[in-house]
Write a protein that holds these residues in place. Sequence first.
Motif, PDB file in Angstrom:
ATOM      1  N   VAL A   1      10.852   1.453  -1.024  1.00  0.00           N
ATOM      2  CA  VAL A   1       9.669   2.283  -0.767  1.00  0.00           C
ATOM      3  C   VAL A   1       8.440   1.684  -1.441  1.00  0.00           C
ATOM      4  N   PHE A   2       8.573   1.334  -2.713  1.00  0.00           N
ATOM      5  CA  PHE A   2       7.441   0.779  -3.467  1.00  0.00           C
ATOM      6  C   PHE A   2       6.945  -0.520  -2.840  1.00  0.00           C
ATOM      7  N   ASP A   3       7.863  -1.422  -2.521  1.00  0.00           N
ATOM      8  CA  ASP A   3       7.470  -2.698  -1.924  1.00  0.00           C
ATOM      9  C   ASP A   3       6.801  -2.486  -0.572  1.00  0.00           C
ATOM     10  N   ARG A   4       7.342  -1.569   0.227  1.00  0.00           N
ATOM     11  CA  ARG A   4       6.768  -1.322   1.553  1.00  0.00           C
ATOM     12  C   ARG A   4       5.362  -0.741   1.436  1.00  0.00           C
ATOM     13  N   ASP A   5       5.177   0.219   0.557  1.00  0.00           N
ATOM     14  CA  ASP A   5       3.859   0.841   0.413  1.00  0.00           C
ATOM     15  C   ASP A   5       2.834  -0.133  -0.157  1.00  0.00           C
ATOM     16  N   CYS A   6       3.271  -0.956  -1.113  1.00  0.00           N
ATOM     17  CA  CYS A   6       2.342  -1.951  -1.673  1.00  0.00           C
ATOM     18  C   CYS A   6       1.931  -2.962  -0.600  1.00  0.00           C
ATOM     19  N   ALA A   7       2.883  -3.416   0.187  1.00  0.00           N
ATOM     20  CA  ALA A   7       2.568  -4.353   1.263  1.00  0.00           C
ATOM     21  C   ALA A   7       1.613  -3.726   2.266  1.00  0.00           C
TER      22      ALA A   7
ATOM     23  N   LEU B   1       1.016   9.177  -6.327  1.00  0.00           N
ATOM     24  CA  LEU B   1       0.456   7.968  -5.731  1.00  0.00           C
ATOM     25  C   LEU B   1      -0.181   8.350  -4.398  1.00  0.00           C
ATOM     26  N   THR B   2      -1.497   8.347  -4.362  1.00  0.00           N
ATOM     27  CA  THR B   2      -2.206   8.900  -3.207  1.00  0.00           C
ATOM     28  C   THR B   2      -2.021   8.097  -1.934  1.00  0.00           C
ATOM     29  N   ASP B   3      -1.794   6.795  -2.043  1.00  0.00           N
ATOM     30  CA  ASP B   3      -1.642   5.979  -0.842  1.00  0.00           C
ATOM     31  C   ASP B   3      -0.201   5.516  -0.629  1.00  0.00           C
ATOM     32  N   SER B   4       0.742   6.192  -1.259  1.00  0.00           N
ATOM     33  CA  SER B   4       2.160   5.964  -0.962  1.00  0.00           C
ATOM     34  C   SER B   4       2.550   6.892   0.176  1.00  0.00           C
ATOM     35  N   THR B   5       2.963   6.325   1.289  1.00  0.00           N
ATOM     36  CA  THR B   5       3.211   7.114   2.495  1.00  0.00           C
ATOM     37  C   THR B   5       4.663   7.126   2.944  1.00  0.00           C
ATOM     38  N   THR B   6       5.518   6.411   2.237  1.00  0.00           N
ATOM     39  CA  THR B   6       6.927   6.294   2.634  1.00  0.00           C
ATOM     40  C   THR B   6       7.792   7.219   1.791  1.00  0.00           C
ATOM     41  N   SER B   7       8.663   7.954   2.432  1.00  0.00           N
ATOM     42  CA  SER B   7       9.568   8.845   1.704  1.00  0.00           C
ATOM     43  C   SER B   7      10.741   8.079   1.127  1.00  0.00           C
TER      44      SER B   7
END
Length: 295
Positions: free
Chosen positions: A204-210, A258-264
């Motif tokens: 999730v973290f890697d996907r949202d950061c990318a 995290l306001t721009d984290s969009t993946t569950s």
Amino acid sequence: MELRQLEYFVAVAEEANFTRAAARVHISQSGVSAQIRSLERELGAELIDRSGGTATLTTAGEAALIQARATLAAAGAVRQSVDDVSGLLRGRVRVGMVTACTVPQLFDALARFHAAHPGVELALQEDNSDRLVAAVRAGDLDLALVGVAARAPDGLESMVVIDEPIVAAVPPEHPLAAHEKATLAQVCAHPIISLPHGTGIRAVFDRDCAGVGLSPSIMLQASAPDAVADLAARGVGVAILSASMIETYRDRLTAVELTDSTTSALLALVWTPNPSAAPAKLVSMAESAFGVASP
């Protein structure tokens, strides 16, 4: 002639090795050898050629192997028919669980299953989520509790038991603790402590950061969420975990949205389609324990 002798003979034939066959049937190598010798004496023919480096079948052994497999299958069918009538289950259920993930509901289901079906052997294996999913797909595991990003793996039956966002976790004195929310860029400006690749949270973290053009530098990795949280609580860096993972650290850590984290981040039980009776029963008990029905 006994069924166990046929079982040992089939094991040696398939493993081409007495030592591996003995490990497979859970008796000593000498015990396997003695039983096959007894079977050969009764049949009046040598079944296994022991002269080479591997145990190979003789011509008589090749003929016997076909019938031995058929006899064992027939015996198994008789037992299954009786078990079906009496409501008994037998066999082995192989369960996977993400490393260092303590989930009381799964343990409750395993305990209930063991009490209800003592004739079924339970095997529990810990690993990262990617390898557990691969093992279920390959048939090496019957079911597994895994962490995944956004959705359950394709091609497997699944039951999502937790669906939540990731958060940054910091001690009260950390600069981010003064804010209830932060962007991924603001978080990544600090040293990051994370779970390793192959875990749902990390995916999730890697996907949202990318997704926002970031390539975070991970300072430390730990396989156990408690270790990640404890290191963050000691001021080593910012922990990336799900909200529920830091509940027991609320006195030492502050969760920052995290306001721009969009993946569950999902925790899901996955299993092969059309499972056999024993795994299907365990899945049913897990559904009851988690209070969630599979789709």
